[in-house]
Design a protein around this motif. Structure first.
Motif, mmCIF file in Angstrom:
data_model
loop_
_atom_site.group_PDB
_atom_site.id
_atom_site.type_symbol
_atom_site.label_atom_id
_atom_site.label_comp_id
_atom_site.label_asym_id
_atom_site.label_seq_id
_atom_site.Cartn_x
_atom_site.Cartn_y
_atom_site.Cartn_z
ATOM 1 N N GLY A 171 0.781 -1.227 0.000
ATOM 2 C CA GLY A 171 0.000 0.000 0.000
ATOM 3 C C GLY A 171 0.809 1.271 0.000
ATOM 4 O O GLY A 171 0.246 2.371 -0.030
ATOM 5 N N GLU A 172 2.127 1.181 0.039
ATOM 6 C CA GLU A 172 2.977 2.374 0.045
ATOM 7 C C GLU A 172 3.251 2.822 -1.384
ATOM 8 O O GLU A 172 3.460 2.008 -2.287
ATOM 9 C CB GLU A 172 4.292 2.086 0.769
ATOM 10 C CG GLU A 172 4.118 1.760 2.246
ATOM 11 C CD GLU A 172 5.442 1.498 2.934
ATOM 12 O OE1 GLU A 172 6.487 1.574 2.239
ATOM 13 O OE2 GLU A 172 5.439 1.207 4.143
ATOM 14 N N ALA A 173 3.256 4.131 -1.587
ATOM 15 C CA ALA A 173 3.498 4.692 -2.908
ATOM 16 C C ALA A 173 4.977 4.543 -3.282
ATOM 17 O O ALA A 173 5.861 4.916 -2.503
ATOM 18 C CB ALA A 173 3.091 6.158 -2.951
ATOM 19 N N ALA A 174 5.228 4.004 -4.472
ATOM 20 C CA ALA A 174 6.585 3.911 -5.016
ATOM 21 C C ALA A 174 6.721 5.013 -6.055
ATOM 22 O O ALA A 174 6.353 4.838 -7.229
ATOM 23 C CB ALA A 174 6.835 2.536 -5.617
ATOM 24 N N VAL A 175 7.217 6.159 -5.629
ATOM 25 C CA VAL A 175 7.240 7.343 -6.486
ATOM 26 C C VAL A 175 8.055 7.103 -7.751
ATOM 27 O O VAL A 175 7.705 7.576 -8.834
ATOM 28 C CB VAL A 175 7.802 8.552 -5.699
ATOM 29 C CG1 VAL A 175 7.862 9.781 -6.586
ATOM 30 C CG2 VAL A 175 6.942 8.820 -4.472
ATOM 31 N N ASP A 176 9.139 6.344 -7.617
ATOM 32 C CA ASP A 176 9.990 6.110 -8.787
ATOM 33 C C ASP A 176 9.318 5.244 -9.844
ATOM 34 O O ASP A 176 9.809 5.149 -10.977
ATOM 35 C CB ASP A 176 11.310 5.462 -8.354
ATOM 36 C CG ASP A 176 11.105 4.119 -7.668
ATOM 37 O OD1 ASP A 176 10.082 3.977 -6.964
ATOM 38 O OD2 ASP A 176 11.938 3.220 -7.836
ATOM 39 N N GLN A 177 8.186 4.614 -9.504
ATOM 40 C CA GLN A 177 7.488 3.747 -10.441
ATOM 41 C C GLN A 177 6.292 4.418 -11.111
ATOM 42 O O GLN A 177 5.688 3.838 -12.026
ATOM 43 C CB GLN A 177 6.995 2.486 -9.721
ATOM 44 C CG GLN A 177 8.098 1.556 -9.249
ATOM 45 C CD GLN A 177 8.879 0.964 -10.423
ATOM 46 O OE1 GLN A 177 8.292 0.476 -11.392
ATOM 47 N NE2 GLN A 177 10.193 1.016 -10.333
ATOM 48 N N LEU A 178 5.955 5.654 -10.695
ATOM 49 C CA LEU A 178 4.741 6.291 -11.206
ATOM 50 C C LEU A 178 4.797 6.509 -12.712
ATOM 51 O O LEU A 178 3.832 6.257 -13.428
ATOM 52 C CB LEU A 178 4.515 7.619 -10.487
ATOM 53 C CG LEU A 178 4.166 7.530 -8.996
ATOM 54 C CD1 LEU A 178 3.956 8.919 -8.416
ATOM 55 C CD2 LEU A 178 2.925 6.681 -8.790
ATOM 56 N N GLU A 179 5.943 6.977 -13.207
ATOM 57 C CA GLU A 179 6.051 7.227 -14.645
ATOM 58 C C GLU A 179 6.001 5.926 -15.433
ATOM 59 O O GLU A 179 5.421 5.855 -16.519
ATOM 60 C CB GLU A 179 7.332 7.993 -14.945
ATOM 61 C CG GLU A 179 7.384 8.517 -16.366
ATOM 62 C CD GLU A 179 8.499 9.526 -16.569
ATOM 63 O OE1 GLU A 179 8.770 9.852 -17.726
ATOM 64 O OE2 GLU A 179 9.092 9.975 -15.554
ATOM 65 N N TYR A 180 6.601 4.872 -14.862
ATOM 66 C CA TYR A 180 6.555 3.571 -15.535
ATOM 67 C C TYR A 180 5.137 3.002 -15.541
ATOM 68 O O TYR A 180 4.754 2.251 -16.445
ATOM 69 C CB TYR A 180 7.511 2.579 -14.868
ATOM 70 C CG TYR A 180 8.967 2.974 -14.993
ATOM 71 C CD1 TYR A 180 9.641 2.849 -16.200
ATOM 72 C CD2 TYR A 180 9.657 3.486 -13.901
ATOM 73 C CE1 TYR A 180 10.980 3.203 -16.319
ATOM 74 C CE2 TYR A 180 10.983 3.857 -14.007
ATOM 75 C CZ TYR A 180 11.642 3.716 -15.220
ATOM 76 O OH TYR A 180 12.960 4.082 -15.330
ATOM 77 N N ASP A 181 4.350 3.383 -14.515
ATOM 78 C CA ASP A 181 2.978 2.903 -14.473
ATOM 79 C C ASP A 181 2.179 3.398 -15.676
ATOM 80 O O ASP A 181 1.265 2.719 -16.152
ATOM 81 C CB ASP A 181 2.291 3.357 -13.183
ATOM 82 C CG ASP A 181 2.690 2.512 -11.987
ATOM 83 O OD1 ASP A 181 3.228 1.414 -12.213
ATOM 84 O OD2 ASP A 181 2.469 2.939 -10.841
ATOM 85 N N ALA A 182 2.518 4.586 -16.176
ATOM 86 C CA ALA A 182 1.837 5.099 -17.371
ATOM 87 C C ALA A 182 2.065 4.165 -18.555
ATOM 88 O O ALA A 182 1.151 3.891 -19.342
ATOM 89 C CB ALA A 182 2.329 6.507 -17.687
ATOM 90 N N PHE A 183 3.281 3.661 -18.695
ATOM 91 C CA PHE A 183 3.565 2.723 -19.784
ATOM 92 C C PHE A 183 2.853 1.389 -19.556
ATOM 93 O O PHE A 183 2.403 0.741 -20.505
ATOM 94 C CB PHE A 183 5.073 2.502 -19.902
ATOM 95 C CG PHE A 183 5.837 3.728 -20.334
ATOM 96 C CD1 PHE A 183 5.812 4.143 -21.666
ATOM 97 C CD2 PHE A 183 6.551 4.482 -19.427
ATOM 98 C CE1 PHE A 183 6.511 5.271 -22.074
ATOM 99 C CE2 PHE A 183 7.237 5.611 -19.815
ATOM 100 C CZ PHE A 183 7.214 6.015 -21.147
#
Length: 564
Positions: free
Chosen positions: A8-20
């Motif tokens: 449940g913790e936000a992984a900020v470094d993965q947010l942009e990859y989540d768009a892909f």
């Protein structure tokens, strides 16, 4: 999709990859023009919660129009390649299936020696008709041959033992299927924790095969046991080495001791005599098991000769001899018990078997199938029988045993190392009318490898007073689902459901031939599977589903040194 996999913790470094990742999911459902914006994250400092927004433009959903394959490789037909593709004309476009098809085409071309073939997909979209036409263009490059096979990581196992299982040698044409089969064959030996085979490009036409293995412990002092209401505390142990001195030879010295049993065995198996396709096995055993009404004492030996053929198949023939002495525990037992259990005879048997195995690992296969069928023709000799009831004496026995195991790893589909297993085993015993079949030669159920949750050999057709008479036909099925608990500790948890049914064709009861009803039982439970430094350990917690009042149940069992 499984709650315990996400904290449940936000992984900020993965947010942009989540768009892909989101765009890729749309493309798996035909939305080739989908656009996903960069993430916008809003944080609430008071609640330590955040909202992440993506702006999505779907576009139209495309269906597949035509699919073609362009290639100029001699002996390869484009139409045959199209039949292998999972993306079909008329279906919704799926980029994941397209990537799978690219790999399939690369492997098919690789089987013809083109190690560095490239497959270029060319898509022509028509938003008006919502159709996408797809053309795969194959650029094979130059045919490649093997320059050398370089082996590393084997501190104990000899190079020549590893080369037995590699289907590519210096001077051979490169072949993708042979490469994958070599990796699976090494995994099935049980000698290695991991196997990796890579190509080292030397030129346009030459490669080295780099075979790197990580050895596992093959020499073990194995132990196991359990507790049951009938047997009490059970302990077994063995000293074994599947790869003694790195030679590939399997040796075992084992024993089992409980309140009612004393068993021992010594075996020797060479799976590749002089690095050939032939195998040889020799074993000796002594078994002493005390049932409720009688004690069974067996001493025997067997010799087996086998041969590998067609890569996944192995055929074998064998000869065995055993001396069987069953004695009653109490002189005051009934005539029926004396009739059932008091047997003294010798058994000489001839065996023929065929095995198929294309799984990828010995202990924990994630793909493939195992199938064994074995026929035993045995002659029984003894003189302690009632000639009136059994005019043919002990006579001859034909026994058929078949086992099937299917394994499927789900990681490629769901990105999670879930392993599904289905296992079925069937046994049948046939003999001539008027011949005696000793109880020791009959079939029983219960225990690990059978229907878990019941004590070993405790289930079979029985007389009204509860005496087990054994069966002549048995079918057992199991389904299992195994998930990882700790990759570092090599520990997994499996849930299972077992079901078995056993029946007898005929028994002698009260002066006449009678047929007893079939016995069926089922169970469920969990197994802790641990690939420990001392060998694989199974800890079984089982719950018998449909046990009856006189059944001997065993809710806890464990074993060490056995194949999962």
């Amino acid at each position: 999709w499984m709650p315990w996999r996400n904290n449940g913790e936000a992984a900020v470094d993965q947010l942009e990859y989540d768009a892909f990742r989101v765009k890729n999911k749309y493309m798996e459902n035909g939305y080739l023009d989908a656009e996903v914006s960069k993430p916008l994250m809003r944080v609430d400092p008071g609640s330590y919660k955040a909202e992440v927004d993506y702006q999505i433009t779907e576009g139209v959903q495309y269906h597949v129009g035509t699919i073609g394959v362009t290639q100029e490789i001699k002996g390869l037909k484009a139409e045959n390649l199209k039949d292998l593709l999972t993306l079909k004309e008329g279906k919704v476009f799926n980029v994941k299936r397209m990537r799978t098809d690219i790999k399939v085409l690369e492997e098919e071309v690789g089987n013809l020696g083109f190690a560095y073939a490239r497959v270029m997909p060319q898509m022509k979209k028509d938003p008006e008709t919502k159709i996408v036409n797809l053309q795969y263009v194959i650029q094979p490059g130059q045919p490649v041959t093997i320059n050398d096979v370089i082996i590393s990581g084997n501190d104990t196992t000899k190079d020549r033992v590893i080369r037995r299982y590699i289907y590519l040698a210096p001077g051979d044409a490169y072949n993708t299927r042979d490469l994958q089969d070599s990796k699976s064959a090494l995994g099935r030996t049980g000698f290695f924790e991991s196997v990796d085979i890579q190509t080292q490009r030397l030129s346009e036409e030459k490669v080295n095969l780099l075979v790197n293995v990580k050895e596992t412990s093959t020499g073990t002092i194995s132990a196991g046991g359990g507790y049951g209401s009938y047997e009490g505390l059970m302990v077994n142990a063995s000293i074994s080495d599947r790869n003694i001195f790195g030679s590939g030879i399997n040796t075992t010295l084992g024993f089992e001791i409980s309140q009612i049993s004393k068993n021992g065995n010594l075996s020797f198996i060479n799976p590749k005599i002089w690095d050939s396709m032939y195998s040889f096995g020799l074993s000796f055993y002594k078994r002493d098991y005390e049932y409720v009404d009688y004690t069974q004492d067996q001493v025997g030996a067997s010799v087996t000769l086998g041969r590998e053929f067609l890569r996944y198949f192995n055929g074998s023939i064998g000869f065995s001899y055993s001396d069987n002495q069953s004695t009653l525990n109490d002189n005051s037992v009934s005539t029926i018990e004396n009739f059932l259990y008091d047997d003294q005879y010798e058994k000489t048997a001839f065996n023929v078997g065929v095995r198929f195995d294309n799984t990828d690992d010995f202990y924990m296969p994630r793909r493939g199938m195992k199938f064994d069928v074995n026929f035993e023709y045995a002659e029984l000799n003894g003189n302690d029988f009632n000639a009136t009831v059994f005019p043919g004496g002990y006579g001859t026995v034909l026994r058929t045993d078949a086992k099937l195991g299917l394994y499927y790893g789900m990681e490629d589909l769901i990105d999670y190392d879930l392993i599904l297993r289905a296992k079925v085993q069937f046994s049948y015993i046939d003999r001539e009318e008027g011949e005696k079949l000793p109880t020791a030669e009959k079939l029983f159920m219960g225990g690990i490898g059978s229907v878990r949750g019941y004590e070993p050999y405790s289930l079979s057709p029985h007389l009204p007073n509860g005496d087990l008479v054994g069966g002549t036909e048995r079918t057992i099925g199991s389904i299992e689902a195994s998930i990882p608990l700790s990759a570092a500790a090599k520990m997994r948890l499996a849930a299972f459901y077992d079901y078995g049914v056993i029946g007898s064709d005929r028994v002698f009861l009260n002066g006449a031939i009678a047929t007893l009803g079939d016995v069926s039982r089922s169970s469920t439970g969990v197994v802790l599977e641990w690939q420990s430094p001392f060998g694989p350990i199974n800890i079984v917690l089982a719950y018998p589903i449909d046990d009856e009042a006189d059944d001997r149940t065993a809710s806890f069992e464990f074993s060490m040194g056995t194949r999962f």
